[in-house]
Design an enzyme around this catalytic site. Structure first.
Site, PDB file in Angstrom:
ATOM      1  CG  ASP A   8      -1.860  -1.149   1.321  1.00 20.21           C
ATOM      2  OD1 ASP A   8      -1.362  -2.294   1.401  1.00 20.21           O
ATOM      3  OD2 ASP A   8      -3.078  -0.937   1.346  1.00 20.21           O
ATOM      4  CD  GLU A  39      -7.103   0.814  -0.322  1.00 21.23           C
ATOM      5  OE1 GLU A  39      -8.225   0.774  -0.820  1.00 21.23           O
ATOM      6  OE2 GLU A  39      -6.881   0.539   0.868  1.00 21.23           O
ATOM      7  CG  ASN A  40      -5.101   4.134   1.251  1.00 17.81           C
ATOM      8  OD1 ASN A  40      -6.204   4.625   1.100  1.00 17.81           O
ATOM      9  ND2 ASN A  40      -4.908   3.009   1.911  1.00 17.81           N
ATOM     10  CG  ASN A  67     -10.858  -0.388   2.101  1.00 17.78           C
ATOM     11  OD1 ASN A  67      -9.757  -0.823   1.789  1.00 17.78           O
ATOM     12  ND2 ASN A  67     -11.031   0.375   3.160  1.00 17.78           N
ATOM     13  CG  HIS A  68      -9.472   3.814   1.363  1.00 20.00           C
ATOM     14  ND1 HIS A  68     -10.279   4.757   1.961  1.00 20.00           N
ATOM     15  CD2 HIS A  68      -8.942   3.081   2.364  1.00 20.00           C
ATOM     16  CE1 HIS A  68     -10.221   4.607   3.275  1.00 20.00           C
ATOM     17  NE2 HIS A  68      -9.423   3.590   3.551  1.00 20.00           N
ATOM     18  CG  HIS A 157      -7.199  -4.181  -0.031  1.00 24.57           C
ATOM     19  ND1 HIS A 157      -5.954  -3.603  -0.001  1.00 24.57           N
ATOM     20  CD2 HIS A 157      -8.030  -3.304   0.566  1.00 24.57           C
ATOM     21  CE1 HIS A 157      -6.040  -2.418   0.573  1.00 24.57           C
ATOM     22  NE2 HIS A 157      -7.287  -2.218   0.947  1.00 24.57           N
ATOM     23  CG  HIS A 182      -7.256  -3.340   4.330  1.00 17.64           C
ATOM     24  ND1 HIS A 182      -7.808  -2.124   3.967  1.00 17.64           N
ATOM     25  CD2 HIS A 182      -7.906  -3.713   5.469  1.00 17.64           C
ATOM     26  CE1 HIS A 182      -8.758  -1.800   4.854  1.00 17.64           C
ATOM     27  NE2 HIS A 182      -8.823  -2.729   5.774  1.00 17.64           N
ATOM     28  CG  HIS A 184      -1.792   0.421   5.817  1.00 17.90           C
ATOM     29  ND1 HIS A 184      -2.113   1.752   5.796  1.00 17.90           N
ATOM     30  CD2 HIS A 184      -2.385  -0.108   4.715  1.00 17.90           C
ATOM     31  CE1 HIS A 184      -2.870   2.030   4.746  1.00 17.90           C
ATOM     32  NE2 HIS A 184      -3.053   0.908   4.085  1.00 17.90           N
TER      33      HIS A 184
END
Ligand SMILES: [Fe+2]
Length: 265
Positions: A8, A39-40, A67-68, A157, A182, A184
């Protein structure tokens, strides 16, 4: 075949540490295929088309999400811009395959490296302690029935270690790697399962570790201590580059090894 998967990428500190380290990591490990969860990557929440294109320019072949993925609304138009064009860069950004079939985007990609090696990437999202999606196990079966590449990487994820480990066992011998994202926090359980699938419960965040999973720690503490809603912003300090290097047999797709990397400034 040598594969690098970056965990991530979180905010601008994550993108900067990728820029700082990527060239020497790719050269040292003779990387053929580069995948990153992004995603982040945009301020800690979502991914914009321009950041996706920057990551492609740095050498990423495929970007996965989770999810983001919808946090930056421009990503919807970017997914829709593919419009059936297999050569579109936007086609190499994935959203979890077990999202609604009516959602924009696609959850898997099949491609060929510069050396002509075939590969596939599947992005799935867990269901334990996460919002509702279709069954990731059955979705994996469905996708594997149509994927022709031998080398197949799965980004799972997911929140729960149990669900991630279970999918690793479920796909052992059927894919090259099941890599968790996810949460992290990199886990120390990297190993090759008995039938040849490389596995790690979480690859870890590539971003600021002076934080609570990437977010400024004062803001998260305020939320826990008061229960009040408040802003969450990306932290800045102690950026680290977390990734795994997988060596596999390109003819069979079986993994030989999986090595953890964590590099600081
Ligand atoms: Fe996530």
């Amino acid at each position: 075949m040598q594969i690098l998967f970056i965990g991530d990428i979180f905010g601008s500190p994550g993108r900067k540490i990728v820029r700082d380290h990527l060239a020497h990591v790719v050269e040292t490990h003779k990387i053929d295929l580069l995948i990153a969860n992004a995603e982040n990557a945009a301020g800690g929440f979502g991914l914009t088309p321009s950041i996706a294109e920057d990551l492609f320019a740095l050498g990423c072949d495929v970007l996965t999400t989770g999810n983001h993925v919808w946090d930056k609304r421009e990503i919807i138009e970017y997914f829709n811009s593919v419009n059936g064009d297999p050569k579109s860069k936007a086609r190499r950004v994935l959203r979890p395959a077990n999202f609604s079939p009516n959602a924009p985007g696609i959850g898997f990609y099949q491609g060929v490296t510069n050396k002509g090696q075939q590969y596939a990437v599947i992005n799935l999202q867990g269901r334990v302690f996460m919002h509702n999606t279709d069954d990731p196990f059955r979705k994996a079966d469905e996708l594997l029935a149509q994927i022709t590449s031998k080398v197949i990487l799965v980004d799972f994820h997911a929140e729960a270690t149990s669900e991630k480990i279970a999918l690793g066992w479920y796909l052992d011998g059927r894919v090259t790697a099941v890599l968790g994202t996810h949460t992290h926090v990199p886990t120390a359980d990297n190993r090759v399962l008995p039938k040849g699938t490389a596995y790690q419960t979480d690859v870890g965040m590539t971003g600021p570790y002076d934080s609570v999973i990437g977010v400024q720690k004062e803001q998260v503490l305020h939320r826990f201590l008061t229960g009040l809603p408040g802003r969450f912003e990306a932290a800045k300090d102690d950026p680290r580059f977390c990734a795994v290097v997988i060596q596999c047999d390109e003819a069979t797709g079986r993994a030989h090894s999986i090595q953890r990397l964590m590099l600081g400034e």
